[in-house]
Design a protein around this motif. Sequence first.
Motif, PDB file in Angstrom:
ATOM      1  N   GLU A  44      20.266-136.195  15.152  1.00  0.00           N
ATOM      2  CA  GLU A  44      20.632-134.843  14.746  1.00  0.00           C
ATOM      3  C   GLU A  44      20.914-134.738  13.251  1.00  0.00           C
ATOM      4  N   HIS A  45      21.287-135.834  12.629  1.00  0.00           N
ATOM      5  CA  HIS A  45      21.607-135.806  11.203  1.00  0.00           C
ATOM      6  C   HIS A  45      20.527-136.454  10.341  1.00  0.00           C
ATOM      7  N   SER A  46      19.408-136.831  10.974  1.00  0.00           N
ATOM      8  CA  SER A  46      18.369-137.532  10.228  1.00  0.00           C
ATOM      9  C   SER A  46      17.645-136.592   9.269  1.00  0.00           C
ATOM     10  N   ARG A  47      17.406-137.078   8.068  1.00  0.00           N
ATOM     11  CA  ARG A  47      16.596-136.356   7.095  1.00  0.00           C
ATOM     12  C   ARG A  47      15.167-136.883   7.079  1.00  0.00           C
ATOM     13  N   THR A  48      14.916-137.851   7.963  1.00  0.00           N
ATOM     14  CA  THR A  48      13.598-138.447   8.080  1.00  0.00           C
ATOM     15  C   THR A  48      12.935-137.950   9.351  1.00  0.00           C
ATOM     16  N   SER A  49      11.649-137.634   9.272  1.00  0.00           N
ATOM     17  CA  SER A  49      10.938-137.163  10.466  1.00  0.00           C
ATOM     18  C   SER A  49      10.841-138.289  11.487  1.00  0.00           C
ATOM     19  N   PHE A  50      10.768-137.922  12.760  1.00  0.00           N
ATOM     20  CA  PHE A  50      10.655-138.924  13.817  1.00  0.00           C
ATOM     21  C   PHE A  50       9.947-138.301  15.011  1.00  0.00           C
ATOM     22  N   ASP A  51       9.447-139.162  15.888  1.00  0.00           N
ATOM     23  CA  ASP A  51       8.760-138.711  17.085  1.00  0.00           C
ATOM     24  C   ASP A  51       9.759-137.997  17.993  1.00  0.00           C
ATOM     25  N   ALA A  52       9.408-136.807  18.457  1.00  0.00           N
ATOM     26  CA  ALA A  52      10.310-136.023  19.298  1.00  0.00           C
ATOM     27  C   ALA A  52      10.659-136.728  20.604  1.00  0.00           C
ATOM     28  N   MET A  53       9.834-137.705  21.015  1.00  0.00           N
ATOM     29  CA  MET A  53      10.159-138.468  22.219  1.00  0.00           C
ATOM     30  C   MET A  53      11.481-139.210  22.071  1.00  0.00           C
ATOM     31  N   PHE A  54      11.838-139.579  20.840  1.00  0.00           N
ATOM     32  CA  PHE A  54      13.123-140.228  20.624  1.00  0.00           C
ATOM     33  C   PHE A  54      14.254-139.321  21.108  1.00  0.00           C
ATOM     34  N   MET A  55      14.187-138.059  20.694  1.00  0.00           N
ATOM     35  CA  MET A  55      15.222-137.098  21.074  1.00  0.00           C
ATOM     36  C   MET A  55      15.204-136.845  22.581  1.00  0.00           C
ATOM     37  N   MET A  56      14.011-136.749  23.145  1.00  0.00           N
ATOM     38  CA  MET A  56      13.912-136.496  24.582  1.00  0.00           C
ATOM     39  C   MET A  56      14.593-137.604  25.381  1.00  0.00           C
ATOM     40  N   GLU A  75      22.695-128.618  29.692  1.00  0.00           N
ATOM     41  CA  GLU A  75      22.482-128.405  28.260  1.00  0.00           C
ATOM     42  C   GLU A  75      21.607-129.505  27.667  1.00  0.00           C
ATOM     43  N   MET A  76      21.916-130.753  28.017  1.00  0.00           N
ATOM     44  CA  MET A  76      21.134-131.877  27.507  1.00  0.00           C
ATOM     45  C   MET A  76      19.695-131.837  28.035  1.00  0.00           C
ATOM     46  N   LEU A  77      19.572-131.599  29.338  1.00  0.00           N
ATOM     47  CA  LEU A  77      18.243-131.624  29.951  1.00  0.00           C
ATOM     48  C   LEU A  77      17.379-130.455  29.511  1.00  0.00           C
ATOM     49  N   ALA A  78      18.012-129.315  29.225  1.00  0.00           N
ATOM     50  CA  ALA A  78      17.240-128.168  28.725  1.00  0.00           C
ATOM     51  C   ALA A  78      16.596-128.513  27.386  1.00  0.00           C
ATOM     52  N   ARG A  79      17.356-129.168  26.525  1.00  0.00           N
ATOM     53  CA  ARG A  79      16.803-129.573  25.231  1.00  0.00           C
ATOM     54  C   ARG A  79      15.710-130.632  25.417  1.00  0.00           C
ATOM     55  N   ALA A  80      15.938-131.559  26.359  1.00  0.00           N
ATOM     56  CA  ALA A  80      14.931-132.596  26.624  1.00  0.00           C
ATOM     57  C   ALA A  80      13.646-131.975  27.157  1.00  0.00           C
ATOM     58  N   ALA A  81      13.795-131.003  28.052  1.00  0.00           N
ATOM     59  CA  ALA A  81      12.617-130.353  28.636  1.00  0.00           C
ATOM     60  C   ALA A  81      11.797-129.625  27.573  1.00  0.00           C
ATOM     61  N   GLY A  82      12.482-129.132  26.546  1.00  0.00           N
ATOM     62  CA  GLY A  82      11.773-128.449  25.472  1.00  0.00           C
ATOM     63  C   GLY A  82      10.835-129.360  24.704  1.00  0.00           C
ATOM     64  N   VAL A  83      11.105-130.668  24.761  1.00  0.00           N
ATOM     65  CA  VAL A  83      10.275-131.642  24.049  1.00  0.00           C
ATOM     66  C   VAL A  83       9.025-131.993  24.851  1.00  0.00           C
ATOM     67  N   THR A  84       9.068-131.770  26.166  1.00  0.00           N
ATOM     68  CA  THR A  84       7.991-132.258  27.028  1.00  0.00           C
ATOM     69  C   THR A  84       6.672-131.525  26.831  1.00  0.00           C
ATOM     70  N   ARG A  85       6.716-130.334  26.273  1.00  0.00           N
ATOM     71  CA  ARG A  85       5.484-129.548  26.134  1.00  0.00           C
ATOM     72  C   ARG A  85       4.465-130.281  25.257  1.00  0.00           C
ATOM     73  N   GLY A  86       3.287-130.435  25.792  1.00  0.00           N
ATOM     74  CA  GLY A  86       2.218-131.083  25.038  1.00  0.00           C
ATOM     75  C   GLY A  86       2.240-132.593  25.080  1.00  0.00           C
ATOM     76  N   PRO A  97       5.196-140.445  32.810  1.00  0.00           N
ATOM     77  CA  PRO A  97       6.300-140.742  33.727  1.00  0.00           C
ATOM     78  C   PRO A  97       7.660-140.262  33.220  1.00  0.00           C
ATOM     79  N   GLU A  98       7.905-140.422  31.921  1.00  0.00           N
ATOM     80  CA  GLU A  98       9.170-139.966  31.358  1.00  0.00           C
ATOM     81  C   GLU A  98       9.263-138.440  31.357  1.00  0.00           C
ATOM     82  N   VAL A  99       8.161-137.789  31.028  1.00  0.00           N
ATOM     83  CA  VAL A  99       8.128-136.320  31.043  1.00  0.00           C
ATOM     84  C   VAL A  99       8.439-135.799  32.442  1.00  0.00           C
TER      85      VAL A  99
END
Length: 358
Positions: free
Chosen positions: A260-272, A293-304, A312-314
């Motif tokens: 959440e505080h990273s200024r460096t780009s990263f793969d969204a799967m990390f957050m998921m 709340e946590m799972l809603a944010r995780a689900a938002g990453v699954t698109r695409g 399997p993780e998605v």
Amino acid sequence: MASLLLTITVLFGETIPREDDYVGLRQAGLAEYGIGHYARAEEFIRKALVLTETINNEYEVALSYSALGDIQQAKRQFADAERDYRKAISLLSHHRERSHALATVWRNLAAASTAEGRYGEALAALKEASRLVAKNKVEDPCLNAQILTNLGVIYYHQRKMAKAESSFLRATELQFTANNLLDVDLWQIVNNLGRVYQITRQYAKAEDAYRRSLQLAEVRRGDSDPDLSIVLDNLGSLYAGTGRYQEAKSQFQKSLAILEHSRTSFDAMFMMRTLYGLGALYLRENDAIRAGEMLARAAGVTRGRVLPVEVPEVLDVLDTYAKVLKDLSNSVEAQRLQMEAQRIRASMAYTVRVGNAK
């Protein structure tokens, strides 16, 4: 939910070059690639490619195609990456003295095939890379580590854990130094070894491997790099799976804070993965609100996210969040997620790769 690490090797990689300086253009492109500026990187590389094709320099053309393959792979455009790698391989195959470069491109092609779950093709590419290294006595411990790591990742996904462990252990025995942040590093290999130990229920060895990996990563990357989340999430997964729930929560929370505080780009799967891990722990505490709340944010990453290694993780995220929504009396959204999960499963079940079609 946990992850293995696989990297690629950049060939021959900041000043803004002249328009007629194809070497400078390619190096500028690789520099932009190294900091995640893929559009700018591709612009430089394509300019270099035009120049090298004009002067009919096959070797330089091959290097440009290899660089384009690296960029496409970073952008998750694996079919385009494979096309560019194969063009580079075709050109380099004409030059026996370029066996080192050729072996590197074969290894990077294997990485693209591995990401798409095409393990047979990936193994064939790695076999060719290994053959070239052995036949031409190429002295490159970092490339050898890349090959062994890629082999280990394939065996892991094939559930051939003894072979995966052997490959990772052999990679850790090599004396090499990563030349840049895109090369495989020891902390990544040790993390992968931890995953093998965790899957084979050697929990003490898994914890030791993860902790060593984390120490190595902090030395290499610092204590706030988003890549640390990979190891922290694996530790969290290990602790959760062995009943050490508070320790698990601590690891996931550390991971979330870094991301959440990273200024460096990263793969969204990390957050998921991090959000899913926390959501699952909140569910265990019967805290459906925070879990949602946590799972809603995780689900938002699954698109695409449709790569075979990610599906399997998605599906875990979508299925778990749907159950939470049902508990929270949001049946409409729960049904939508269930339908999305069914669509993904059907897509994977009915998709036949061209090479397998009869």
